[in-house]
Design a protein around this motif. Structure first.
Motif, PDB file in Angstrom:
ATOM      1  N   SER A  61      -1.529  31.282 -15.514  1.00 55.02           N
ATOM      2  CA  SER A  61      -2.395  30.115 -15.264  1.00 55.02           C
ATOM      3  C   SER A  61      -3.294  29.849 -16.460  1.00 55.02           C
ATOM      4  N   ALA A  62      -3.836  30.926 -17.058  1.00 52.68           N
ATOM      5  CA  ALA A  62      -4.707  30.762 -18.229  1.00 52.68           C
ATOM      6  C   ALA A  62      -3.953  30.111 -19.379  1.00 52.68           C
ATOM      7  N   ALA A  63      -2.721  30.558 -19.627  1.00 47.95           N
ATOM      8  CA  ALA A  63      -1.909  29.965 -20.701  1.00 47.95           C
ATOM      9  C   ALA A  63      -1.623  28.498 -20.418  1.00 47.95           C
ATOM     10  N   ASP A  64      -1.346  28.178 -19.147  1.00 51.07           N
ATOM     11  CA  ASP A  64      -1.099  26.777 -18.780  1.00 51.07           C
ATOM     12  C   ASP A  64      -2.338  25.909 -18.996  1.00 51.07           C
ATOM     13  N   VAL A  65      -3.501  26.443 -18.637  1.00 46.04           N
ATOM     14  CA  VAL A  65      -4.756  25.712 -18.806  1.00 46.04           C
ATOM     15  C   VAL A  65      -5.018  25.448 -20.286  1.00 46.04           C
ATOM     16  N   VAL A  66      -4.832  26.477 -21.120  1.00 43.67           N
ATOM     17  CA  VAL A  66      -5.048  26.313 -22.567  1.00 43.67           C
ATOM     18  C   VAL A  66      -4.082  25.270 -23.121  1.00 43.67           C
ATOM     19  N   GLN A  67      -2.826  25.366 -22.731  1.00 42.96           N
ATOM     20  CA  GLN A  67      -1.842  24.406 -23.223  1.00 42.96           C
ATOM     21  C   GLN A  67      -2.212  22.980 -22.806  1.00 42.96           C
ATOM     22  N   GLU A  68      -2.600  22.805 -21.557  1.00 43.93           N
ATOM     23  CA  GLU A  68      -2.955  21.463 -21.084  1.00 43.93           C
ATOM     24  C   GLU A  68      -4.205  20.937 -21.778  1.00 43.93           C
ATOM     25  N   ALA A  69      -5.178  21.832 -22.024  1.00 43.67           N
ATOM     26  CA  ALA A  69      -6.406  21.415 -22.717  1.00 43.67           C
ATOM     27  C   ALA A  69      -6.088  20.930 -24.133  1.00 43.67           C
ATOM     28  N   PHE A  70      -5.268  21.687 -24.852  1.00 43.17           N
ATOM     29  CA  PHE A  70      -4.944  21.287 -26.225  1.00 43.17           C
ATOM     30  C   PHE A  70      -4.032  20.067 -26.269  1.00 43.17           C
ATOM     31  N   MET A  71      -3.113  19.960 -25.315  1.00 42.32           N
ATOM     32  CA  MET A  71      -2.263  18.762 -25.283  1.00 42.32           C
ATOM     33  C   MET A  71      -3.103  17.525 -24.977  1.00 42.32           C
ATOM     34  N   GLY A  72      -4.068  17.662 -24.080  1.00 47.07           N
ATOM     35  CA  GLY A  72      -4.964  16.549 -23.779  1.00 47.07           C
ATOM     36  C   GLY A  72      -5.806  16.156 -24.975  1.00 47.07           C
ATOM     37  N   LEU A  73      -6.205  17.155 -25.757  1.00 48.12           N
ATOM     38  CA  LEU A  73      -6.971  16.896 -26.978  1.00 48.12           C
ATOM     39  C   LEU A  73      -6.083  16.186 -28.005  1.00 48.12           C
ATOM     40  N   LEU A  74      -4.853  16.655 -28.133  1.00 47.64           N
ATOM     41  CA  LEU A  74      -3.913  16.090 -29.094  1.00 47.64           C
ATOM     42  C   LEU A  74      -3.558  14.643 -28.746  1.00 47.64           C
ATOM     43  N   THR A  75      -3.314  14.383 -27.477  1.00 49.33           N
ATOM     44  CA  THR A  75      -2.913  13.038 -27.055  1.00 49.33           C
ATOM     45  C   THR A  75      -4.102  12.117 -26.797  1.00 49.33           C
ATOM     46  N   GLN A  76      -5.309  12.653 -26.945  1.00 52.90           N
ATOM     47  CA  GLN A  76      -6.564  11.940 -26.719  1.00 52.90           C
ATOM     48  C   GLN A  76      -6.776  11.585 -25.242  1.00 52.90           C
ATOM     49  N   ARG A  77      -6.074  12.298 -24.354  1.00 55.46           N
ATOM     50  CA  ARG A  77      -6.324  12.127 -22.925  1.00 55.46           C
ATOM     51  C   ARG A  77      -7.728  12.605 -22.586  1.00 55.46           C
ATOM     52  N   PHE A  78      -8.165  13.660 -23.294  1.00 58.07           N
ATOM     53  CA  PHE A  78      -9.540  14.154 -23.169  1.00 58.07           C
ATOM     54  C   PHE A  78     -10.282  13.705 -24.415  1.00 58.07           C
ATOM     55  N   GLY A  79     -11.181  12.756 -24.263  1.00 55.81           N
ATOM     56  CA  GLY A  79     -11.879  12.184 -25.414  1.00 55.81           C
ATOM     57  C   GLY A  79     -13.101  12.986 -25.820  1.00 55.81           C
ATOM     58  N   PHE A  80     -12.995  13.674 -26.939  1.00 52.12           N
ATOM     59  CA  PHE A  80     -14.116  14.453 -27.465  1.00 52.12           C
ATOM     60  C   PHE A  80     -14.998  13.579 -28.339  1.00 52.12           C
ATOM     61  N   ASP A  81     -16.307  13.646 -28.102  1.00 57.93           N
ATOM     62  CA  ASP A  81     -17.291  12.929 -28.913  1.00 57.93           C
ATOM     63  C   ASP A  81     -18.161  13.955 -29.623  1.00 57.93           C
ATOM     64  N   PRO A  82     -18.025  14.099 -30.950  1.00 62.41           N
ATOM     65  CA  PRO A  82     -18.793  15.114 -31.673  1.00 62.41           C
ATOM     66  C   PRO A  82     -20.306  14.912 -31.603  1.00 62.41           C
ATOM     67  N   LEU A  83     -20.743  13.718 -31.244  1.00 60.88           N
ATOM     68  CA  LEU A  83     -22.179  13.472 -31.115  1.00 60.88           C
ATOM     69  C   LEU A  83     -22.738  14.074 -29.830  1.00 60.88           C
ATOM     70  N   ARG A  84     -21.855  14.440 -28.893  1.00 59.29           N
ATOM     71  CA  ARG A  84     -22.308  14.974 -27.609  1.00 59.29           C
ATOM     72  C   ARG A  84     -22.265  16.495 -27.546  1.00 59.29           C
ATOM     73  N   GLY A  85     -21.803  17.157 -28.600  1.00 58.93           N
ATOM     74  CA  GLY A  85     -21.792  18.618 -28.590  1.00 58.93           C
ATOM     75  C   GLY A  85     -20.630  19.195 -29.376  1.00 58.93           C
ATOM     76  N   GLN A  86     -20.492  20.518 -29.256  1.00 60.31           N
ATOM     77  CA  GLN A  86     -19.462  21.234 -29.999  1.00 60.31           C
ATOM     78  C   GLN A  86     -18.115  21.147 -29.289  1.00 60.31           C
ATOM     79  N   LEU A  87     -17.044  21.179 -30.087  1.00 60.80           N
ATOM     80  CA  LEU A  87     -15.697  21.095 -29.534  1.00 60.80           C
ATOM     81  C   LEU A  87     -15.414  22.283 -28.608  1.00 60.80           C
ATOM     82  N   GLN A  88     -15.842  23.480 -28.979  1.00 62.18           N
ATOM     83  CA  GLN A  88     -15.559  24.640 -28.140  1.00 62.18           C
ATOM     84  C   GLN A  88     -16.161  24.475 -26.743  1.00 62.18           C
TER      85      GLN A  88
END
Length: 198
Positions: free
Chosen positions: A49-76
């Protein structure tokens, strides 16, 4: 072409990733995969499950499904929040299939009572009791587990934990205190000889 260094900022690596630079994504992944996987493993208790979660998190980051805003905090911290939300969805699906024990009148699951005194969590994880700690963490209610793992193991501040968990700082402090107490009780219940030595 921009040369990548170990000091290249996360937001720059992400920008380059979205511009098609595979080496930038690889650098981001190598930088954040380890802590994210450890969080997910401690939080959900299953390597798969942990590996699946990590994979989904990074795929979402790659495809921009999860929109990270550097002005709102750190990527980690953003990735911890994404992983937490993904784990909550997994747990919700499981809870629909499995009946859970009823909470007591305070809304807490009943935990074993034992003697006082416990080692700090991070220290325990470094020795032979690590498996017992992981098991005990897995028995904590999820809202306690989140703050204990993020604060104790990943050394996030109260404010950072509050942002990841989407609660206020007072709630983080309360959950951390109760989570530590519940974890200590659970660990002492499985190690009575350690309690006598303290």
């Amino acid at each position: 072409m921009t040369t990548l260094t170990p000091d290249t900022a996360d937001h720059e690596l992400l920008r380059l990733t979205h511009a098609g630079r595979a080496d930038a994504f690889t650098a981001l992944y190598r930088r954040h995969q380890g802590p994210l996987y450890r969080y997910a493993l401690m939080r959900c208790g299953s390597a798969d499950s942990a590996a699946d979660v990590v994979q989904e998190a990074f795929m979402g980051l790659l495809t921009q499904r999860f929109g990270f805003d550097p002005l709102r905090g750190q990527l980690q911290h953003f990735l911890f929040g994404v992983a937490r939300n993904l784990i909550l969805k997994l747990e919700e699906a499981r809870h629909r299939q499995v009946a859970l024990p009823e909470p007591d009148e305070d809304g807490e699951l009943e935990l074993d009572h034992a003697c006082e005194g416990a080692e700090p969590l991070a220290r325990l994880l470094g020795n032979e009791a690590a498996e017992e700690v992981r098991r005990a963490l897995g028995l904590l209610p999820p809202h306690y587990r989140d703050v204990v793992i993020l604060f104790e193991l990943h050394e996030l501040s109260y404010q950072e934990v509050a942002a990841v968990c989407q609660v206020d700082i007072g709630t983080v402090r309360s959950r951390l205190s109760r989570g530590r107490a519940a974890l200590a009780k659970r660990l002492r219940a499985h190690a009575p000889s350690a309690c006598l030595a303290n």
